[in-house]
Design an enzyme around this catalytic site. Structure first.
Site, mmCIF file in Angstrom:
data_model
loop_
_atom_site.group_PDB
_atom_site.id
_atom_site.type_symbol
_atom_site.label_atom_id
_atom_site.label_comp_id
_atom_site.label_asym_id
_atom_site.label_seq_id
_atom_site.Cartn_x
_atom_site.Cartn_y
_atom_site.Cartn_z
ATOM 1 N N ASP A 1 -1.014 0.586 -5.160
ATOM 2 C CA ASP A 1 -1.968 1.437 -4.459
ATOM 3 C C ASP A 1 -3.177 1.616 -5.364
ATOM 4 O O ASP A 1 -3.044 1.611 -6.591
ATOM 5 C CB ASP A 1 -1.361 2.798 -4.103
ATOM 6 C CG ASP A 1 -2.061 3.431 -2.918
ATOM 7 O OD1 ASP A 1 -1.533 3.334 -1.791
ATOM 8 O OD2 ASP A 1 -3.138 4.021 -3.111
ATOM 9 N N CYS B 1 -0.084 3.979 11.303
ATOM 10 C CA CYS B 1 0.053 5.215 12.074
ATOM 11 C C CYS B 1 -1.164 5.345 12.985
ATOM 12 O O CYS B 1 -1.729 6.427 13.145
ATOM 13 C CB CYS B 1 0.221 6.431 11.176
ATOM 14 S SG CYS B 1 -1.056 6.622 9.914
ATOM 15 N N LYS C 1 8.166 5.834 2.225
ATOM 16 C CA LYS C 1 8.766 4.550 2.608
ATOM 17 C C LYS C 1 9.332 3.836 1.385
ATOM 18 O O LYS C 1 10.381 3.190 1.456
ATOM 19 C CB LYS C 1 7.736 3.672 3.323
ATOM 20 C CG LYS C 1 7.193 4.270 4.609
ATOM 21 C CD LYS C 1 6.176 3.335 5.251
ATOM 22 C CE LYS C 1 5.501 3.984 6.434
ATOM 23 N NZ LYS C 1 4.598 5.094 6.039
ATOM 24 N N CYS D 1 0.883 -1.176 0.000
ATOM 25 C CA CYS D 1 0.000 0.000 0.000
ATOM 26 C C CYS D 1 0.912 1.215 0.000
ATOM 27 O O CYS D 1 1.146 1.830 1.039
ATOM 28 C CB CYS D 1 -0.919 -0.014 1.209
ATOM 29 S SG CYS D 1 -1.922 -1.526 1.360
ATOM 30 N N ALA D 2 1.449 1.566 -1.148
ATOM 31 C CA ALA D 2 2.690 2.328 -1.224
ATOM 32 C C ALA D 2 2.542 3.842 -1.109
ATOM 33 O O ALA D 2 3.419 4.506 -0.563
ATOM 34 C CB ALA D 2 3.414 2.000 -2.527
ATOM 35 N N ASP E 1 1.872 -1.330 4.876
ATOM 36 C CA ASP E 1 1.447 -0.176 5.675
ATOM 37 C C ASP E 1 0.053 0.204 5.189
ATOM 38 O O ASP E 1 -0.108 1.149 4.420
ATOM 39 C CB ASP E 1 2.444 0.976 5.493
ATOM 40 C CG ASP E 1 2.162 2.126 6.453
ATOM 41 O OD1 ASP E 1 2.514 2.013 7.629
ATOM 42 O OD2 ASP E 1 1.579 3.143 6.009
ATOM 43 N N ARG F 1 -3.097 9.716 -5.485
ATOM 44 C CA ARG F 1 -1.956 9.507 -4.603
ATOM 45 C C ARG F 1 -0.791 8.889 -5.368
ATOM 46 O O ARG F 1 0.374 9.201 -5.112
ATOM 47 C CB ARG F 1 -2.368 8.621 -3.422
ATOM 48 C CG ARG F 1 -3.193 9.349 -2.386
ATOM 49 C CD ARG F 1 -3.911 8.398 -1.444
ATOM 50 N NE ARG F 1 -3.009 7.539 -0.697
ATOM 51 C CZ ARG F 1 -2.438 7.870 0.461
ATOM 52 N NH1 ARG F 1 -2.649 9.067 0.977
ATOM 53 N NH2 ARG F 1 -1.661 7.019 1.097
ATOM 54 N N GLY G 1 4.608 7.332 -0.809
ATOM 55 C CA GLY G 1 5.891 6.964 -1.386
ATOM 56 C C GLY G 1 7.139 7.235 -0.574
ATOM 57 O O GLY G 1 8.232 6.874 -1.012
#
EC number: 2.1.1.-
Length: 465
Positions: free
Chosen positions: A258, A359, A240, A234-235, A305, A263, A238
């Site tokens: 993604d 997060c 990470k 789930c990039a 993520d 996004r 970007g």
């Protein structure tokens, strides 16, 4: 839709709990998401002040067609923002008719409360507090430069380099033009909280990535060596992904997925600026990616993520009232998706290491998801013990949860975060009864006949995967 109309629509959606601020911003038709996000955050931060000024000035009585949320955005821009510099169109003309009265009411409010600064009008909970005390972390993009050169550049600009930090207290007391090297990540520079580097030439050239320390940890803990094949499930946006590429030294392959086209477009810009050349980006739901596809046959590392409540984000205090606590129904929906994504990722046949991160501060999205994935993959995957000196561990909800990491402004001077590192368990052979008290010799030293006898006794060692 223009900026002010878009901001009003997002503000109305957040206050009516139609979604999170970020979700509503990205689903808006307005192209500059950063500008839109900043305007809504600041308008909401001063919401009570703006309501008082608008009511005292009688703006909505005078302009009956002006909707309340749009009025709030426009008055923020006029009195507290950029003042319609370089634009504003018909809204500038409309507010211009009431400008003197609005400014007078703002001045009267300051006198009444005995303050001189706009910021002093804010309620205690809305003032720059905990979120603003977290240092500014800046990752040096090693695809384009090195920490030493970046440090020298800042020193030439008048910043004072204080060396490598030895404790969190060193980071907490940073002030002025001082900066440090993070004690854990060798590519991470640390500046005082209010340092703004968005217009810095090194950032604009892709030499620096503005990335919170906690957000850097997933890629660091995944630690793929150069030449590896990696999936970033789930990039977007970007950051990470770009860190993984730096760890790979652009050698190997990143498959980044993604579903959000906007996004992904922003991510493509970020990766290009960062000099990433080993990444294949696809607008695709990771759950539809087949583990049996030969293209992913060499994937040994996965970073997952997934979408989450964002309850650990530093900006959340500006986004939602009540601390941004998600509803039970939303948590259940998010946790269900996260669980499916994690268990799907663990089915890739060559996988050796996976980092799951959010997060979020919610147990439902963190320890509960990890515990269920371990239950479904018992004996195949286990939690890797990482960063033993990290001060904030997982909640004690299941055996081994201490191997998970948590982060928060209070304990680690970062945004709120959760990380769990899965590694494929090494299969230990069941020894033959007569060998229970004796450690067997490595198979490479055993004669073939002895190897066949072990196999016959059920003691063969399967190859490591």
């Amino acid at each position: 839709m223009g900026l002010y109309a878009a901001a009003a629509a997002v503000l109305a959606g957040v206050e009516s709990r139609q979604g999170s601020l970020k979700g509503l911003v990205y689903s808006s038709s307005f192209q500059n998401v950063k500008q839109l996000y900043a305007l809504v955050c600041e308008t909401q931060r001063y919401s009570a002040v703006l309501d008082a000024v608008i009511a005292s000035a009688g703006l909505l009585r005078a302009e009956k067609k002006l909707r309340p949320h749009l009025a709030k955005v426009l008055v923020y821009e006029l009195l507290l923002g950029k003042g319609f510099r370089g634009g504003g169109g018909r809204w500038k003309a409309l507010l211009g008719r009431h400008q003197a009265r609005l400014k007078a009411e703002l001045a009267r409010l300051k006198v009444h409360r005995g303050v001189s600064r706009n910021e002093d009008l804010l309620q205690e909970s809305s003032r720059p507090g905990q979120a603003y005390q977290v240092p500014r972390f800046v990752r040096v993009n090693t695809l384009k430069t090195c920490p030493e050169d970046a440090i020298d550049y800042f020193k030439r600009q008048g910043f004072s380099y204080q060396g490598r930090a030895s404790s969190l207290e060193d980071l907490r007391t940073l002030k002025g033009q001082h900066f440090l090297l993070d004690p854990l990540l060798p590519e991470l520079l640390v500046f005082p909280a209010q340092t703004d580097l968005h217009e810095h030439p090194l950032y604009r050239a892709g030499h620096l990535i503005l990335q919170d320390k906690a957000s850097c940890l997933p890629a660091m803990l995944l630690a793929p060596p150069p030449g590896s094949h990696v999936i970033d499930a789930c990039a977007a946006p970007g950051n990470k992904t770009s860190y993984i590429a730096a760890l790979l030294k652009n050698q190997g392959k990143i498959f980044a997925f993604d579903q959000d086209a906007k996004r992904l477009a922003a991510m493509a810009t970020l990766l290009a600026r960062a000099g990433v050349s080993c990444c294949e980006v696809a607008e695709k739901d990771f759950l539809t990616v087949s583990p049996s596809d030969q293209r992913y046959g060499q994937v040994q590392y996965i970073l997952l993520d997934p979408s989450c409540s964002g309850s650990g984000m530093l900006s959340r205090q500006l986004e939602e009232h009540g601390g941004g606590t998600p509803s039970k129904e939303r948590l259940q929906a998010l946790a269900g998706f996260q669980q499916r994504a994690l268990c799907h990722a663990l089915t890739f046949p060559s996988l050796r290491r996976l980092v799951y991160s959010t997060c979020s501060l919610c147990q439902e999205e963190n320890e509960d998801v990890v515990q269920e994935a371990l239950r479904q993959n018992s004996g195949v995957f286990r939690l890797a013990p990482v960063l033993p000196t990290w001060p904030h561990r997982g909640l004690s909800t299941f055996p081994g949860s201490e191997h998970c990491l948590r982060a928060s402004p209070e304990t680690t001077l970062t945004g709120g975060f959760f990380i769990a590192v899965f590694e494929r368990a090494e299969v230990v052979p069941s020894p033959a009864p007569q060998d229970k008290a004796v450690a067997p010799e490595p198979l490479s030293k055993a004669p073939k006949r002895k190897r066949r006898r072990k196999a016959a006794a059920g003691g063969s060692v399967p190859p490591r995967t």
